[in-house]
Scaffold this motif. Structure first.
Motif, PDB file in Angstrom:
ATOM      1  N   PRO A 277       0.818  -1.222   0.000  1.00 46.18           N
ATOM      2  CA  PRO A 277       0.000   0.000   0.000  1.00 46.18           C
ATOM      3  C   PRO A 277       0.848   1.266   0.000  1.00 46.18           C
ATOM      4  O   PRO A 277       0.498   2.259  -0.644  1.00 46.18           O
ATOM      5  N   PHE A 278       1.990   1.220   0.711  1.00 42.32           N
ATOM      6  CA  PHE A 278       2.892   2.370   0.721  1.00 42.32           C
ATOM      7  C   PHE A 278       3.456   2.621  -0.671  1.00 42.32           C
ATOM      8  O   PHE A 278       3.536   3.765  -1.127  1.00 42.32           O
ATOM      9  N   VAL A 279       3.863   1.538  -1.355  1.00 37.47           N
ATOM     10  CA  VAL A 279       4.390   1.670  -2.724  1.00 37.47           C
ATOM     11  C   VAL A 279       3.323   2.257  -3.647  1.00 37.47           C
ATOM     12  O   VAL A 279       3.597   3.150  -4.454  1.00 37.47           O
ATOM     13  N   GLY A 280       2.081   1.741  -3.527  1.00 36.56           N
ATOM     14  CA  GLY A 280       1.000   2.262  -4.362  1.00 36.56           C
ATOM     15  C   GLY A 280       0.715   3.731  -4.088  1.00 36.56           C
ATOM     16  O   GLY A 280       0.525   4.523  -5.016  1.00 36.56           O
ATOM     17  N   ALA A 281       0.698   4.105  -2.802  1.00 35.17           N
ATOM     18  CA  ALA A 281       0.440   5.508  -2.447  1.00 35.17           C
ATOM     19  C   ALA A 281       1.563   6.412  -2.945  1.00 35.17           C
ATOM     20  O   ALA A 281       1.316   7.515  -3.451  1.00 35.17           O
ATOM     21  N   LEU A 282       2.805   5.941  -2.826  1.00 34.93           N
ATOM     22  CA  LEU A 282       3.942   6.737  -3.287  1.00 34.93           C
ATOM     23  C   LEU A 282       3.911   6.924  -4.802  1.00 34.93           C
ATOM     24  O   LEU A 282       4.081   8.041  -5.305  1.00 34.93           O
ATOM     25  N   ALA A 283       3.662   5.826  -5.525  1.00 35.67           N
ATOM     26  CA  ALA A 283       3.604   5.920  -6.991  1.00 35.67           C
ATOM     27  C   ALA A 283       2.432   6.780  -7.439  1.00 35.67           C
ATOM     28  O   ALA A 283       2.561   7.619  -8.335  1.00 35.67           O
ATOM     29  N   GLY A 284       1.256   6.585  -6.804  1.00 34.98           N
ATOM     30  CA  GLY A 284       0.090   7.387  -7.167  1.00 34.98           C
ATOM     31  C   GLY A 284       0.290   8.859  -6.858  1.00 34.98           C
ATOM     32  O   GLY A 284      -0.083   9.734  -7.651  1.00 34.98           O
TER      33      GLY A 284
ATOM     34  N   VAL B  82      -4.442   7.460  -9.973  1.00 34.71           N
ATOM     35  CA  VAL B  82      -4.978   6.348  -9.179  1.00 34.71           C
ATOM     36  C   VAL B  82      -4.633   5.014  -9.842  1.00 34.71           C
ATOM     37  O   VAL B  82      -4.213   4.057  -9.169  1.00 34.71           O
ATOM     38  N   LEU B  83      -4.803   4.944 -11.152  1.00 34.17           N
ATOM     39  CA  LEU B  83      -4.467   3.711 -11.871  1.00 34.17           C
ATOM     40  C   LEU B  83      -2.979   3.394 -11.768  1.00 34.17           C
ATOM     41  O   LEU B  83      -2.594   2.229 -11.631  1.00 34.17           O
ATOM     42  N   ALA B  84      -2.136   4.438 -11.814  1.00 35.93           N
ATOM     43  CA  ALA B  84      -0.692   4.216 -11.669  1.00 35.93           C
ATOM     44  C   ALA B  84      -0.367   3.677 -10.287  1.00 35.93           C
ATOM     45  O   ALA B  84       0.439   2.747 -10.141  1.00 35.93           O
ATOM     46  N   GLY B  85      -0.993   4.233  -9.254  1.00 36.38           N
ATOM     47  CA  GLY B  85      -0.767   3.742  -7.895  1.00 36.38           C
ATOM     48  C   GLY B  85      -1.237   2.310  -7.722  1.00 36.38           C
ATOM     49  O   GLY B  85      -0.546   1.483  -7.107  1.00 36.38           O
ATOM     50  N   PHE B  86      -2.407   2.015  -8.267  1.00 36.83           N
ATOM     51  CA  PHE B  86      -2.944   0.659  -8.173  1.00 36.83           C
ATOM     52  C   PHE B  86      -2.047  -0.330  -8.912  1.00 36.83           C
ATOM     53  O   PHE B  86      -1.762  -1.432  -8.423  1.00 36.83           O
ATOM     54  N   GLY B  87      -1.585   0.064 -10.093  1.00 38.98           N
ATOM     55  CA  GLY B  87      -0.687  -0.804 -10.859  1.00 38.98           C
ATOM     56  C   GLY B  87       0.628  -1.040 -10.142  1.00 38.98           C
ATOM     57  O   GLY B  87       1.150  -2.156 -10.137  1.00 38.98           O
ATOM     58  N   ALA B  88       1.183   0.021  -9.506  1.00 35.16           N
ATOM     59  CA  ALA B  88       2.432  -0.138  -8.755  1.00 35.16           C
ATOM     60  C   ALA B  88       2.244  -1.084  -7.570  1.00 35.16           C
ATOM     61  O   ALA B  88       3.108  -1.909  -7.275  1.00 35.16           O
TER      62      ALA B  88
ATOM     63  N   LEU C 151       0.044  -3.530  -7.365  1.00 33.58           N
ATOM     64  CA  LEU C 151      -0.071  -4.890  -7.904  1.00 33.58           C
ATOM     65  C   LEU C 151       1.297  -5.450  -8.299  1.00 33.58           C
ATOM     66  O   LEU C 151       1.589  -6.624  -8.072  1.00 33.58           O
ATOM     67  N   LEU C 152       2.137  -4.602  -8.887  1.00 34.97           N
ATOM     68  CA  LEU C 152       3.485  -5.049  -9.241  1.00 34.97           C
ATOM     69  C   LEU C 152       4.280  -5.420  -7.993  1.00 34.97           C
ATOM     70  O   LEU C 152       5.025  -6.401  -7.984  1.00 34.97           O
ATOM     71  N   ALA C 153       4.121  -4.622  -6.931  1.00 33.08           N
ATOM     72  CA  ALA C 153       4.819  -4.922  -5.681  1.00 33.08           C
ATOM     73  C   ALA C 153       4.341  -6.243  -5.097  1.00 33.08           C
ATOM     74  O   ALA C 153       5.146  -7.053  -4.611  1.00 33.08           O
TER      75      ALA C 153
END
Length: 201
Positions: free
Chosen positions: A39-46, A150-156, A158-160
């Motif tokens: 979740p941290f990775v997604g929030a950071l990327a988003g 938001v899509l970028a954060g969600f994708g990041a 999922l990748l993590a």
């Protein structure tokens, strides 16, 4: 949950092997990483994508101008195309020769895409131009930029998750291979005497 139940089940089991406990700890570690880190990775990327996209929105809004153009003539053989930046996909465009006046008062003419189904000479439509009065795509709107962020954060995220799970599977695979190698060594040692009567006497 399987990691926690696995640790609890093997806690006092007399058949527990060190590798069983290690696999359970690896699974628990992966689960904690997925729950905490991804979740941290997604929030950071988003958040990063949101900052970059909103900056792009502001720059495009400042550098692009909405002007009114007048159809001079429709280009022969021009086909209707959907504007790729229109979210609904229903606005059809036709290539025409048009004239327009830039914000600085200069008059321009050229081939552009008009948001008209059947353009007629003298008909007016709006279009976007840059600082040099050249036709450009409409600027990105803040809502679309936020959706992309938001899509970028969600994708990041999922990748993590995929990366953590892939590492977990690789570690467990290595453990299983090592266990099988040890079993093979044990069977090789016991093999010659296996099944013989009076072995060890």
């Amino acid at each position: 949950m399987r990691a926690i139940s696995g640790l609890w089940r093997w806690r006092h089991n007399p058949l527990r092997r060190a590798t069983d406990l290690a696999e359970a700890w690896v699974a628990l570690g992966a689960l904690l990483l997925i729950l905490v880190v991804t979740p941290f990775v997604g929030a950071l990327a988003g958040g990063t994508a949101q900052g970059v996209l909103q900056k792009s929105v502001r720059e495009q809004r400042a550098s692009r101008h909405l002007v009114t153009a007048t159809v001079i003539r429709k280009l022969e053989g021009s086909s209707l195309d959907a504007d790729p930046e229109v979210t609904t996909g229903r606005d059809l465009r036709t290539r025409v020769v048009a004239g327009w006046t830039a914000p600085d008062g200069s008059v321009h003419q050229g081939s552009v895409m008009a948001s008209l189904d059947t353009p007629q000479p003298g008909e007016r439509f709006t279009m976007w131009t840059d600082q040099q009065a050249r036709p450009v795509a409409r600027p990105l709107d803040p809502a679309t930029a936020a959706t992309h962020a938001v899509l970028a954060g969600f994708g990041a995220a999922l990748l993590a998750v995929g990366l953590v799970e892939g590492i977990r599977r690789l570690v467990v695979w290595r453990m299983v291979r090592r266990r099988y190698a040890r079993w093979d060594q044990a069977w090789d040692k016991a093999g010659p005497d296996w099944g013989r009567t009076g072995t060890g006497s």
